[in-house]
Design an enzyme around this catalytic site. Structure first.
Site, PDB file in Angstrom:
ATOM      1  N   TYR A  39       0.850  -1.183   0.000  1.00  0.00           N
ATOM      2  CA  TYR A  39       0.000   0.000   0.000  1.00  0.00           C
ATOM      3  C   TYR A  39       0.889   1.237   0.000  1.00  0.00           C
ATOM      4  O   TYR A  39       1.721   1.411   0.885  1.00  0.00           O
ATOM      5  CB  TYR A  39      -0.943  -0.031   1.204  1.00  0.00           C
ATOM      6  CG  TYR A  39      -1.723   1.243   1.327  1.00  0.00           C
ATOM      7  CD1 TYR A  39      -2.533   1.676   0.280  1.00  0.00           C
ATOM      8  CD2 TYR A  39      -1.624   2.038   2.453  1.00  0.00           C
ATOM      9  CE1 TYR A  39      -3.226   2.864   0.364  1.00  0.00           C
ATOM     10  CE2 TYR A  39      -2.319   3.223   2.546  1.00  0.00           C
ATOM     11  CZ  TYR A  39      -3.114   3.639   1.493  1.00  0.00           C
ATOM     12  OH  TYR A  39      -3.787   4.828   1.572  1.00  0.00           O
TER      13      TYR A  39
ATOM     14  N   LYS B 182     -12.020  -0.897   4.473  1.00  0.00           N
ATOM     15  CA  LYS B 182     -12.285  -1.663   3.243  1.00  0.00           C
ATOM     16  C   LYS B 182     -13.329  -2.752   3.493  1.00  0.00           C
ATOM     17  O   LYS B 182     -14.439  -2.445   3.866  1.00  0.00           O
ATOM     18  CB  LYS B 182     -10.970  -2.226   2.716  1.00  0.00           C
ATOM     19  CG  LYS B 182      -9.790  -1.243   2.768  1.00  0.00           C
ATOM     20  CD  LYS B 182     -10.002  -0.007   1.929  1.00  0.00           C
ATOM     21  CE  LYS B 182      -8.733   0.844   1.980  1.00  0.00           C
ATOM     22  NZ  LYS B 182      -8.931   2.223   1.583  1.00  0.00           N
TER      23      LYS B 182
ATOM     24  N   ASP C  37      -0.430  -7.356   6.576  1.00  0.00           N
ATOM     25  CA  ASP C  37      -1.551  -6.521   6.143  1.00  0.00           C
ATOM     26  C   ASP C  37      -2.483  -7.434   5.351  1.00  0.00           C
ATOM     27  O   ASP C  37      -2.190  -7.812   4.215  1.00  0.00           O
ATOM     28  CB  ASP C  37      -1.051  -5.344   5.292  1.00  0.00           C
ATOM     29  CG  ASP C  37      -2.190  -4.420   4.848  1.00  0.00           C
ATOM     30  OD1 ASP C  37      -3.346  -4.862   4.863  1.00  0.00           O
ATOM     31  OD2 ASP C  37      -1.904  -3.270   4.459  1.00  0.00           O
TER      32      ASP C  37
HETATM   33  C1  LIG Z   1      -3.881  -2.692   1.803  1.00  0.00           C
HETATM   34  C2  LIG Z   1      -4.072  -1.409   2.547  1.00  0.00           C
HETATM   35  N1  LIG Z   1      -3.460  -1.238   3.719  1.00  0.00           N
HETATM   36  C3  LIG Z   1      -3.612  -0.096   4.433  1.00  0.00           C
HETATM   37  C4  LIG Z   1      -4.380   0.947   3.960  1.00  0.00           C
HETATM   38  C5  LIG Z   1      -4.523   2.211   4.767  1.00  0.00           C
HETATM   39  O1  LIG Z   1      -5.790   2.230   5.363  1.00  0.00           O
HETATM   40  P1  LIG Z   1      -6.617   3.568   5.697  1.00  0.00           P
HETATM   41  O2  LIG Z   1      -6.908   4.266   4.405  1.00  0.00           O
HETATM   42  O3  LIG Z   1      -7.828   3.038   6.398  1.00  0.00           O
HETATM   43  O4  LIG Z   1      -5.751   4.397   6.592  1.00  0.00           O
HETATM   44  C6  LIG Z   1      -5.037   0.814   2.741  1.00  0.00           C
HETATM   45  C7  LIG Z   1      -5.867   1.927   2.203  1.00  0.00           C
HETATM   46  O5  LIG Z   1      -6.143   1.991   1.028  1.00  0.00           O
HETATM   47  C8  LIG Z   1      -4.872  -0.396   2.016  1.00  0.00           C
HETATM   48  O6  LIG Z   1      -5.483  -0.569   0.821  1.00  0.00           O
END
Ligand SMILES: Cc1ncc(COP(=O)(O)O)c(C=O)c1O
Length: 384
Positions: free
Chosen positions: A104, A202, A177
């Site tokens: 990410y 998500k 993650d």
């Molecule tokens: C795989 C992944 N990890 C972490 C995040 C970060 O999450 P947040 O936007 O809720 O802070 C995202 C956000 O798009 C993501 O897609």
């Protein structure tokens, strides 16, 4: 309802089956209080003092998530980023961490920027090759191996069990993650992970109406105590209304993810032979590099995320996204509505994301409608 007797889908649908003890309501109340009464003898027997540390509205959502991930404890955070960054802030300047090159993007930027300036030694590796992780870890010095599987935005797969073994041999923890896999498809703790992280924004919530994050710990140990303290000290807690919405969203996690997986698999197979598509990236395709490992560590599907590399390069990809009618042009993923995104545009300069890539988050619409809409957009973009 005992989590030992029922399948994960049943635990999720009934959010552990908790009933409000005062009213017998099957849906919990939202606790708005920011502070709690101290007893006359100066003790805090309720265990609650001040709501920057926690909130009773978190109890059911954290218990449900811990059960779904077969972990010991869970914590909900104000965002996926605050949950993820807590895992690194719980380390010390000078510690070495191994992280993926494909991940990410905002977390990658934070690791290359803030975390590095703070003093962490951050090493980026091709995490889809276990050998690359093994080469990077330094026994006694590496404190955390971080992986994301499937990983944004090319859905590369990391072997969780292999990464756990490598990390543990070096005396490091493994954090995963698992935002894209969700506990429906993968339970990283069963495969050796120490921490599971979710952008609960998500799939866990599923309706594109809150920002939220979560961590699940395999053990309630010293590292977990640090993570709990970081959330309380920085105040990166989830709002109580968001926690309530998250619990409501999690009740339909299993049917939403099952539907999205079925549609994504069908779309990946159909677009793989589309004349205007160069390449489809989806772990459920037998031709995909990480397919064998995905089969080993994912069950009941390969997720609702796929990417298509459009013939004609960046211009054709952006022109295609401009012509969809049912898919929504937006960032994020895991909601009931399908999203399309020219990913390199949002990741900006220095992104490893190919310029011809469109990232697709498949929702719960009719799969044929989704195919037809993207098909007409691809054809009109190429004829323009
Ligand atoms: C795989 C992944 N990890 C972490 C995040 C970060 O999450 P947040 O936007 O809720 O802070 C995202 C956000 O798009 C993501 O897609």
């Amino acid at each position: 309802m005992s989590d030992k007797n029922f399948a994960a889908a049943s635990l999720a649908a009934q959010a552990m089956g908790w009933i409000d003890p005062v009213t017998k309501a099957v849906v919990p109340p939202i606790h708005m209080a920011s502070t709690y009464l101290r007893d006359a003898d100066n003790a805090y027997r309720s265990g609650r003092i001040y709501a920057r540390a926690d909130n009773p509205t978190f109890d059911q959502v954290e218990a449900t998530l811990a059960a779904l991930e077969v972990g010991a404890r869970a914590l909900v955070f104000s965002s996926g980023m605050s949950a993820a960054s807590a895992c690194f802030l719980a380390l010390s300047p000078g510690d070495h961490v191994v992280v993926p090159k494909v991940m990410y993007w905002a977390l990658r930027s934070w690791l290359a920027g803030f975390a590095t300036q703070w003093g962490l030694q951050v090493e980026f590796v091709d995490a889809d090759h276990s050998d690359a992780i093994a080469t990077a870890v330094q026994a006694g010095k590496t404190k955390l191996v971080w992986i994301e599987t499937p990983a944004n935005p090319t859905w590369t797969i990391t072997d969780i069990a292999a990464a756990a073994e490598i990390a543990h041999r070096a005396g490091a923890l493994l954090a995963v993650d698992s935002t894209v896999a969700t506990p429906v498809l993968t339970r990283p703790i069963e495969q050796g992970a120490d921490i599971v992280m979710h952008s609960a924004t998500k799939y866990l919530n599923g309706h594109s109406d809150i920002i939220a994050g979560a961590l699940v710990g395999a053990r309630d140990d010293a590292y977990w105590t640090k993570l709990t303290a970081i959330r309380a000290q920085l105040g990166t807690i989830l709002g109580q209304t968001e926690a309530w919405l998250l619990l409501r969203g999690m009740r339909t996690l299993f049917p939403r993810v099952a539907w999205a997986c079925r549609s994504a698999q069908a779309l990946a197979e159909r677009f793989a032979s589309h004349p205007m598509v160069d390449h489809v990236l989806y772990p459920g395709l037998a031709s995909f590099a990480g397919h064998a490992i995905a089969r080993k560590q994912m069950r009941d599907g390969f997720g609702g995320m796929l990417s298509v590399r459009v013939k004609g390069g960046e211009r054709a990809a952006i022109a295609t996204a401009a012509r969809v009618e049912l898919w929504k042009r937006a960032t994020s993923l895991g909601g009931v509505e399908s999203l399309i995104e020219h990913r390199a545009s949002i990741e900006g300069t220095g992104t490893p994301c190919p310029a011809d890539l469109l990232r697709l988050s498949v929702g719960v619409e009719d799969s044929d409608d989704l195919y037809r809409d993207l098909d007409q957009a691809l054809r009109r973009a190429h004829n323009a």
